[in-house]
Design a protein around this motif. Structure first.
Motif, PDB file in Angstrom:
ATOM      1  N   GLU A 273       0.830  -1.209   0.000  1.00  0.00           N
ATOM      2  CA  GLU A 273       0.000   0.000   0.000  1.00  0.00           C
ATOM      3  C   GLU A 273       0.865   1.258   0.000  1.00  0.00           C
ATOM      4  OE1 GLU A 273      -2.812  -0.373   3.184  1.00  0.00           O
ATOM      5  OE2 GLU A 273      -3.558  -2.301   2.454  1.00  0.00           O
ATOM      6  N   SER A 274       1.868   1.247  -0.881  1.00  0.00           N
ATOM      7  CA  SER A 274       2.764   2.388  -1.118  1.00  0.00           C
ATOM      8  C   SER A 274       3.660   2.721   0.074  1.00  0.00           C
ATOM      9  CB  SER A 274       1.960   3.640  -1.517  1.00  0.00           C
ATOM     10  OG  SER A 274       1.241   3.408  -2.706  1.00  0.00           O
ATOM     11  N   LYS A 275       3.831   1.771   0.971  1.00  0.00           N
ATOM     12  CA  LYS A 275       4.709   1.978   2.118  1.00  0.00           C
ATOM     13  C   LYS A 275       5.666   0.794   2.243  1.00  0.00           C
ATOM     14  CE  LYS A 275       1.323   4.786   4.605  1.00  0.00           C
ATOM     15  NZ  LYS A 275       0.492   4.948   5.824  1.00  0.00           N
ATOM     16  N   VAL A 276       6.847   1.058   2.802  1.00  0.00           N
ATOM     17  CA  VAL A 276       7.886   0.032   2.905  1.00  0.00           C
ATOM     18  C   VAL A 276       7.928  -0.530   4.323  1.00  0.00           C
ATOM     19  CG1 VAL A 276      10.338  -0.480   2.630  1.00  0.00           C
ATOM     20  CG2 VAL A 276       9.239   1.178   1.113  1.00  0.00           C
ATOM     21  N   TYR A 277       7.860  -1.865   4.408  1.00  0.00           N
ATOM     22  CA  TYR A 277       7.888  -2.547   5.702  1.00  0.00           C
ATOM     23  C   TYR A 277       8.966  -3.632   5.693  1.00  0.00           C
ATOM     24  CZ  TYR A 277       3.254  -0.426   6.301  1.00  0.00           C
ATOM     25  OH  TYR A 277       2.213   0.454   6.397  1.00  0.00           O
ATOM     26  N   GLY A 278       9.401  -4.013   6.872  1.00  0.00           N
ATOM     27  CA  GLY A 278      10.372  -5.083   7.004  1.00  0.00           C
ATOM     28  C   GLY A 278       9.696  -6.412   7.291  1.00  0.00           C
ATOM     29  N   VAL A 279      10.292  -7.491   6.786  1.00  0.00           N
ATOM     30  CA  VAL A 279       9.799  -8.847   7.043  1.00  0.00           C
ATOM     31  C   VAL A 279      11.002  -9.724   7.374  1.00  0.00           C
ATOM     32  CG1 VAL A 279       8.604 -10.867   6.128  1.00  0.00           C
ATOM     33  CG2 VAL A 279       7.867  -8.576   5.425  1.00  0.00           C
ATOM     34  N   ASP A 280      10.983 -10.360   8.519  1.00  0.00           N
ATOM     35  CA  ASP A 280      12.050 -11.285   8.889  1.00  0.00           C
ATOM     36  C   ASP A 280      11.439 -12.666   9.108  1.00  0.00           C
ATOM     37  OD1 ASP A 280      14.127 -12.773   9.958  1.00  0.00           O
ATOM     38  OD2 ASP A 280      14.972 -11.068  11.051  1.00  0.00           O
TER      39      ASP A 280
END
Length: 379
Positions: A273-280
């Motif tokens: 949704e046009s935002k950057v998130y981290g995934v571990d």
């Protein structure tokens, strides 16, 4: 009567202004959306891009695997040659070649066959520079190379087919959102078919030679039938599925508190949704909560520390660093993705309509205040 009309008009105007203000403030469409396409590639210089393009275009059918015997031990490699427009000293070119190699590792999970050595210094020990012609060896471990290029090509083909099969197995509905898909991928990789390499976590025993690759994630299994992975394998698998589903995703290398291998670590970032998130996925798969590190923000707290504190990308250009690329990673959102409540009840509805609820409350308050002022004016 005139006073009441004035109050009514003022109230309507206030409502319109308040609604417009809230909508403008909450609308971030004017901000430029993040773009992952070419992100690491565009950080390479001209010569590094030439190496990257060469690595991505290598055809195992026409690239023989060679071997050398040194001190009774057999070493395998492929030889890569190309022309650099401005080849400098051997030290400079060596760093450029390793940077390009690292970029392929962060961008293209299907280039796994060139990563049998994680350490860039072991994978590409040296370069030969003659005028503008550069040649270098990509070293390979026995498990990757002993069957020859034909066998390795078959492993690559099997991996691609296995990834396609895994993606087909999700069977997403036509209404599935990107968030739904990301969550499903994370859940899949945290499932019982996968496990963290026990030889790495315990520091003893034989490590799985494919634990950092998509071949290990989708094809190769241990004696118990499970796919054996480490952080780079989890990250590569997550990115491979995202790539197939058209979800913008990148792999990040750096350090993370609580990881193995002297805190060296790999994780992912996604655009949602046009935002950057981290995934571990590694931390989710090996921790108590399989969603604790799913679409987190820079200030999402787990185990008493924020994600930006526990996960730090490599940014140094020091040639002594294991990963010396110095690639700049995207800044994450401050907060994690606002996952809706699982029950799908009133909480979800309130979340979906929160902006309009706020607008309504503000307008109602303004209307009441203006009406009260008007009443006093009539007295």
């Amino acid at each position: 009567m005139k006073t009441r009309s004035t109050v009514f008009a003022a109230t309507v105007a206030a409502i319109v202004l308040a609604a417009s203000f809230v909508m403008i403030v909450s609308d971030d469409s004017s901000a430029s959306d993040p773009v992952f396409s070419g992100y690491y590639y565009n950080q390479l210089n001209t010569d590094e891009k030439a190496v990257y393009d060469k690595l991505e275009s290598l055809d195992l059918n026409s690239t023989p695997i060679q071997s050398d015997v040194v001190g009774g031990a057999t070493y395998y490699h492929i030889t890569v040659s190309l022309t650099m427009s401005s080849a400098g000293s051997s030290d400079v070119v060596l760093k450029e070649v390793r940077n390009a190699w690292l970029a392929t590792k962060m961008v293209d999970p299907m280039a796994w066959w060139a990563w049998s050595y994680d350490d860039p210094a072991a994978a590409i020990p040296s370069v030969d520079v003659s005028s503008s012609t550069v040649s270098f060896k990509i070293m390979m471990t026995k498990q990757y190379a002993e069957g020859g290029a034909t066998a390795l090509k078959g492993m690559v083909t099997d991996t691609a087919a296995a990834i396609d099969a895994a993606v087909s197995g999700f069977d997403f509905s036509s209404t599935a959102s990107t968030a739904d898909k990301i969550k499903a991928i994370n859940s899949y990789l945290c499932g019982s078919d996968f496990k963290y390499d026990p030889a790495v976590s315990s520091g003893s025993g034989d490590k799985c030679p494919y634990n950092g690759t998509v071949y290990g994630a989708f094809v190769n299994t241990g004696a118990d039938g499970k796919h054996i992975l480490v952080c780079s394998g989890y990250a590569a698998a997550f990115q491979a599925i995202c790539d197939k589903l058209g979800i913008p995703c990148l792999t990040v290398f750096g350090t993370a508190a609580g990881s193995s291998s002297n805190d060296l670590h790999a994780w992912n970032i996604v655009i949602l949704e046009s935002k950057v998130y981290g995934v571990d996925v590694t931390f989710d798969a090996t921790g108590k909560d399989s969603t604790a590190y799913l679409c987190v923000g820079a200030y999402t707290v787990n185990n008493g520390v924020t994600f930006s504190q526990s996960h730090q990308p490599f940014v140094s250009n020091n040639t002594d660093d294991l990963y010396m690329g110095g690639f700049v990673s995207y800044d994450l959102e401050d907060s994690g993705y606002p996952w809706p409540a699982e029950d799908g009840g009133i909480v979800v509805k309130l979340t979906e309509f929160a902006p309009w609820i706020v607008i309504g409350l503000i307008c109602a308050l303004l209307a009441y205040v203006l009406y009260s002022i008007g009443k006093k004016g009539e007295q």
